[in-house]
Enzyme design. Structure first.
Site, PDB file in Angstrom:
ATOM      1  N   HIS A 248      13.018  56.025  25.959  1.00 50.53           N
ATOM      2  CA  HIS A 248      12.885  56.959  26.836  1.00 50.53           C
ATOM      3  C   HIS A 248      13.462  58.347  26.248  1.00 50.53           C
ATOM      4  O   HIS A 248      14.451  58.350  25.589  1.00 50.53           O
ATOM      5  CB  HIS A 248      13.825  56.792  28.191  1.00 50.53           C
ATOM      6  CG  HIS A 248      12.912  57.441  29.248  1.00 50.53           C
ATOM      7  ND1 HIS A 248      13.339  59.074  29.716  1.00 50.53           N
ATOM      8  CD2 HIS A 248      12.128  57.414  30.225  1.00 50.53           C
ATOM      9  CE1 HIS A 248      12.561  59.292  30.607  1.00 50.53           C
ATOM     10  NE2 HIS A 248      11.767  58.489  31.047  1.00 50.53           N
TER      11      HIS A 248
ATOM     12  N   HIS B 148       3.496  57.643  28.332  1.00 52.25           N
ATOM     13  CA  HIS B 148       3.954  57.946  29.594  1.00 52.25           C
ATOM     14  C   HIS B 148       3.624  56.576  30.736  1.00 52.25           C
ATOM     15  O   HIS B 148       4.140  55.696  30.575  1.00 52.25           O
ATOM     16  CB  HIS B 148       3.203  59.355  30.210  1.00 52.25           C
ATOM     17  CG  HIS B 148       3.770  59.889  31.344  1.00 52.25           C
ATOM     18  ND1 HIS B 148       4.869  59.508  32.091  1.00 52.25           N
ATOM     19  CD2 HIS B 148       3.424  61.269  32.004  1.00 52.25           C
ATOM     20  CE1 HIS B 148       5.190  60.416  32.810  1.00 52.25           C
ATOM     21  NE2 HIS B 148       4.191  61.257  32.751  1.00 52.25           N
TER      22      HIS B 148
ATOM     23  N   ASP C 128       8.870  50.671  33.203  1.00 49.31           N
ATOM     24  CA  ASP C 128       7.611  50.198  32.948  1.00 49.31           C
ATOM     25  C   ASP C 128       7.752  48.692  32.609  1.00 49.31           C
ATOM     26  O   ASP C 128       6.753  47.900  32.590  1.00 49.31           O
ATOM     27  CB  ASP C 128       6.885  50.820  31.908  1.00 49.31           C
ATOM     28  CG  ASP C 128       6.354  52.295  32.601  1.00 49.31           C
ATOM     29  OD1 ASP C 128       5.907  52.320  33.568  1.00 49.31           O
ATOM     30  OD2 ASP C 128       6.623  53.078  31.913  1.00 49.31           O
TER      31      ASP C 128
HETATM   32  N1  CMC Z   1      10.079  50.646  20.050  1.00 51.81           N
HETATM   33  C1  CMC Z   1      10.546  50.693  18.864  1.00 51.81           C
HETATM   34  N2  CMC Z   1      10.905  51.685  18.291  1.00 51.81           N
HETATM   35  C2  CMC Z   1      11.262  52.817  19.058  1.00 51.81           C
HETATM   36  C3  CMC Z   1      10.692  52.741  20.450  1.00 51.81           C
HETATM   37  C4  CMC Z   1      10.012  51.450  20.782  1.00 51.81           C
HETATM   38  N3  CMC Z   1       9.543  51.410  22.204  1.00 51.81           N
HETATM   39  N4  CMC Z   1      10.945  54.065  21.035  1.00 51.81           N
HETATM   40  C5  CMC Z   1      11.416  54.546  20.210  1.00 51.81           C
HETATM   41  N5  CMC Z   1      11.504  54.168  18.877  1.00 51.81           N
HETATM   42  C6  CMC Z   1      11.994  54.639  17.778  1.00 51.81           C
HETATM   43  C7  CMC Z   1      11.175  55.493  16.827  1.00 51.81           C
HETATM   44  O1  CMC Z   1      10.360  54.881  16.093  1.00 51.81           O
HETATM   45  C8  CMC Z   1      11.977  56.648  16.342  1.00 51.81           C
HETATM   46  O2  CMC Z   1      12.409  55.931  15.091  1.00 51.81           O
HETATM   47  P1  CMC Z   1      12.972  57.171  13.868  1.00 51.81           P
HETATM   48  O3  CMC Z   1      14.151  57.838  14.456  1.00 51.81           O
HETATM   49  O4  CMC Z   1      13.114  55.944  13.024  1.00 51.81           O
HETATM   50  O5  CMC Z   1      11.903  57.952  13.756  1.00 51.81           O
HETATM   51  C9  CMC Z   1      13.290  56.508  17.369  1.00 51.81           C
HETATM   52  O6  CMC Z   1      13.216  55.464  18.102  1.00 51.81           O
HETATM   53  C10 CMC Z   1      13.086  57.764  18.465  1.00 51.81           C
HETATM   54  O7  CMC Z   1      11.724  57.487  19.025  1.00 51.81           O
HETATM   55  P2  CMC Z   1      10.857  59.009  19.260  1.00 51.81           P
HETATM   56  O8  CMC Z   1       9.537  58.537  19.420  1.00 51.81           O
HETATM   57  O9  CMC Z   1      11.248  60.073  18.563  1.00 51.81           O
HETATM   58  O10 CMC Z   1      11.463  59.401  20.896  1.00 51.81           O
HETATM   59  P3  CMC Z   1      10.856  60.144  22.007  1.00 51.81           P
HETATM   60  O11 CMC Z   1      11.969  60.581  22.800  1.00 51.81           O
HETATM   61  O12 CMC Z   1       9.951  61.195  21.271  1.00 51.81           O
HETATM   62  O13 CMC Z   1       9.941  58.733  22.712  1.00 51.81           O
HETATM   63  C11 CMC Z   1       8.791  57.335  23.952  1.00 51.81           C
HETATM   64  C12 CMC Z   1      10.223  58.487  23.871  1.00 51.81           C
HETATM   65  C13 CMC Z   1       9.112  56.890  25.465  1.00 51.81           C
HETATM   66  C14 CMC Z   1       7.659  57.963  23.959  1.00 51.81           C
HETATM   67  C15 CMC Z   1       9.310  56.171  23.154  1.00 51.81           C
HETATM   68  O14 CMC Z   1      10.553  55.602  23.316  1.00 51.81           O
HETATM   69  C16 CMC Z   1       7.920  55.028  23.057  1.00 51.81           C
HETATM   70  O15 CMC Z   1       7.121  55.437  22.704  1.00 51.81           O
HETATM   71  N6  CMC Z   1       8.306  53.984  24.015  1.00 51.81           N
HETATM   72  C17 CMC Z   1       7.344  53.086  24.267  1.00 51.81           C
HETATM   73  C18 CMC Z   1       6.555  53.573  25.304  1.00 51.81           C
HETATM   74  C19 CMC Z   1       6.878  53.516  26.768  1.00 51.81           C
HETATM   75  O16 CMC Z   1       7.578  52.311  27.089  1.00 51.81           O
HETATM   76  N7  CMC Z   1       6.697  54.763  27.451  1.00 51.81           N
HETATM   77  C20 CMC Z   1       7.141  54.566  28.773  1.00 51.81           C
HETATM   78  C21 CMC Z   1       8.209  55.748  29.075  1.00 51.81           C
HETATM   79  S1  CMC Z   1       9.105  55.728  30.566  1.00 51.81           S
HETATM   80  C22 CMC Z   1       7.922  56.032  31.809  1.00 51.81           C
HETATM   81  C23 CMC Z   1       7.631  57.513  31.853  1.00 51.81           C
HETATM   82  O17 CMC Z   1       8.470  58.227  31.970  1.00 51.81           O
HETATM   83  O18 CMC Z   1       6.237  57.631  31.933  1.00 51.81           O
END
Ligand code: CMC
Length: 432
Positions: free
Chosen positions: A309, A268, A367
């Site tokens: 995201h 987050h 971010d």
């Molecule tokens: N780098 C590489 N792969 C990724 C990333 C990334 N940053 N984000 C998602 N994926 C992949 C993930 O491995 C998954 O792959 P698979 O389908 O093969 O399992 C797929 O994309 C979907 O990811 P998810 O984790 O199921 O998606 P989510 O909606 O649960 O997570 C997230 C969203 C923001 C937590 C995630 O994209 C992430 O960890 N990003 C990096 C951290 C980040 O930048 N966070 C800030 C969010 S914006 C600010 C805020 O709102 O606070």
């Protein structure tokens, strides 16, 4: 789609003759919502880990269209607000629902100025933390301390008290942020100045050694924009935390402290700090390909921080504005050739062209560029999420106020229990 009167969804369950009728609620924008509230009477819960398909409340504050990359606050696009408005006006908009008239804006700004200072007890408290204590832990504690200071006589059923709480929190958060920063640097508290704007005062109370500190207008504008871009983002994890905590009727300052704790995580608000740490770890542009490969490897936990995201499956509109702000700041400071910025741009380009990122619709989020900008401004990495906290406070408190101003229920999710079935206690002496 034009409405033809109330619509229902029908849920057919194996073993039941008739379907369960569930009303469909129509939003003013976005996805239809099936009201499952009566399912419990039918003997069922729903299961949705991570709340990926669950609307936890109804709200009038912020709308996101993740596919289109749209973010509206009370109907106004974030790009227009970032370009033409300012943080104080946005706070008013989030809370009140409409833009202030000139006199309303002036009196609201004055009310915030009058509430900037923090109680002596809160100021003293910071001195008990070690110099290298994490600023987010300190912010959580200091906001909890505000709960203690302002609990007596607070009546959350009274709109005047609710409004004062909102004003106090928004006004005091940058002062707490500055206090936290200065403690880490071994510097004494610098009282806020009434003649400075919100962002200017933040820069002054954070960095100044005395009254003669010069505020760079480009940096002040960038800070104001950073606060604006973080101001609200509907039911994200920290806002949902504030709502859930607030739904117990708890002290609102405590609910905000809970929100700060939730924001700290790297998935987050902690992502801006994680972006900088990641860029430092990557070290130089020739290593980028290897790190992109690591991000694509399902057996490797590495992720490109600042990418992806839950809601945006398109470019985060805040990231675009943040990127422009980043360039303005770098140009003003004459550091456009900074290796960190160059590396971030290279990484962004490579990731945006990569099949994996395209297929999974992973775009830069806010971010990605906010951390680099904050670093250029002189904010240390561990303070980045504190800046996010300051910006997000109006969103948190607007959601709290929206919830408690109407009838609300305590938030109490159910579960899919998969533990042991009932069994008899075995006395210690009889256990092998
Ligand atoms: N780098 C590489 N792969 C990724 C990333 C990334 N940053 N984000 C998602 N994926 C992949 C993930 O491995 C998954 O792959 P698979 O389908 O093969 O399992 C797929 O994309 C979907 O990811 P998810 O984790 O199921 O998606 P989510 O909606 O649960 O997570 C997230 C969203 C923001 C937590 C995630 O994209 C992430 O960890 N990003 C990096 C951290 C980040 O930048 N966070 C800030 C969010 S914006 C600010 C805020 O709102 O606070």
């Amino acid at each position: 789609m034009a409405s033809t009167g109330p619509r229902n969804a029908r849920l057919y369950v194996d073993g039941r003759e008739d379907p369960i009728e569930l009303p469909i609620l129509e939003p003013s924008l976005g996805t239809d919502v099936i009201d499952i509230g009566r399912l419990t009477n039918e003997g069922y819960f729903t299961y949705d880990p991570g709340f990926v398909s669950t609307a936890s409340c109804d709200s009038n504050i912020t709308y996101i269209d993740g596919d289109a990359g749209t973010l509206l606050h009370r109907g106004y696009p974030i790009e227009q607000l970032a370009e033409q408005s300012d943080f104080v006006e946005l706070c008013y908009l989030l809370l009140k629902g409409s833009l202030p008239s000139p006199s309303e804006k002036a009196s609201y700004a004055a009310a915030l100025v009058a509430e900037r200072d923090v109680p002596q007890g809160v100021r003293d408290m910071v001195g008990h933390f070690s110099r290298d204590a994490h600023p987010m832990g300190i912010m959580t504690a200091l906001t909890g301390a505000l709960a203690a200071e302002y609990h007596q006589g607070l009546d959350i059923t009274d709109e005047a008290d609710r409004w004062d709480t909102c004003t106090r929190l928004i006004a005091k958060m940058p002062t707490l942020a500055a206090l936290t920063y200065r403690h880490g640097k071994g510097k004494a508290y610098l009282p806020p100045r009434d003649d400075l704007s919100y962002a200017e005062n933040f820069l002054y109370t954070t960095f100044a050694d005395d009254e003669n500190y010069t505020i760079n207008p480009v940096i002040a504008k960038a800070m104001d924009r950073i606060f604006m871009l973080h101001a609200d983002h509907e039911q994200n994890a920290s806002t949902s935390t504030v709502r859930l905590a607030g739904s117990t009727g708890t002290n609102p300052y405590s609910a905000i402290a809970a929100g700060i704790a939730a924001l700290w995580g790297p998935s987050h608000g902690g992502a801006n700090e994680a972006v900088l740490n990641m860029l430092a770890e990557i070290g130089s542009p020739e290593n980028i390909d290897a790190y992109v490969a690591k991000a694509k490897d399902r057996n490797d936990p590495f992720r490109v921080m600042g990418f992806g995201h839950r809601v945006y499956k398109n470019y985060d509109p805040r990231a675009k504005v943040m990127q422009d702000t980043c360039h303005e700041v770098f140009a003003e400071l004459g550091v456009e050739g900074d290796p960190m910025l160059q590396m971030a741009q290279r990484l962004e380009k490579i990731a945006l062209e990569d099949e994996f990122f395209i297929e999974k619709r992973l775009y830069p989020n806010v971010d990605f560029y906010s951390g680099i900008t904050l670093k250029a401004v002189g904010i240390p990495t561990e303070m980045f999420t504190v800046i996010f906290t300051t910006g997000r406070t109006p969103g948190w408190i607007a959601h709290w106020r929206e919830m408690v101003s109407e009838a609300y229920k305590i938030g109490r999710p159910r579960q899919l229990y998969r533990g042991q079935t009932a069994r008899d206690y075995v006395p210690l002496a009889e256990r092998g």
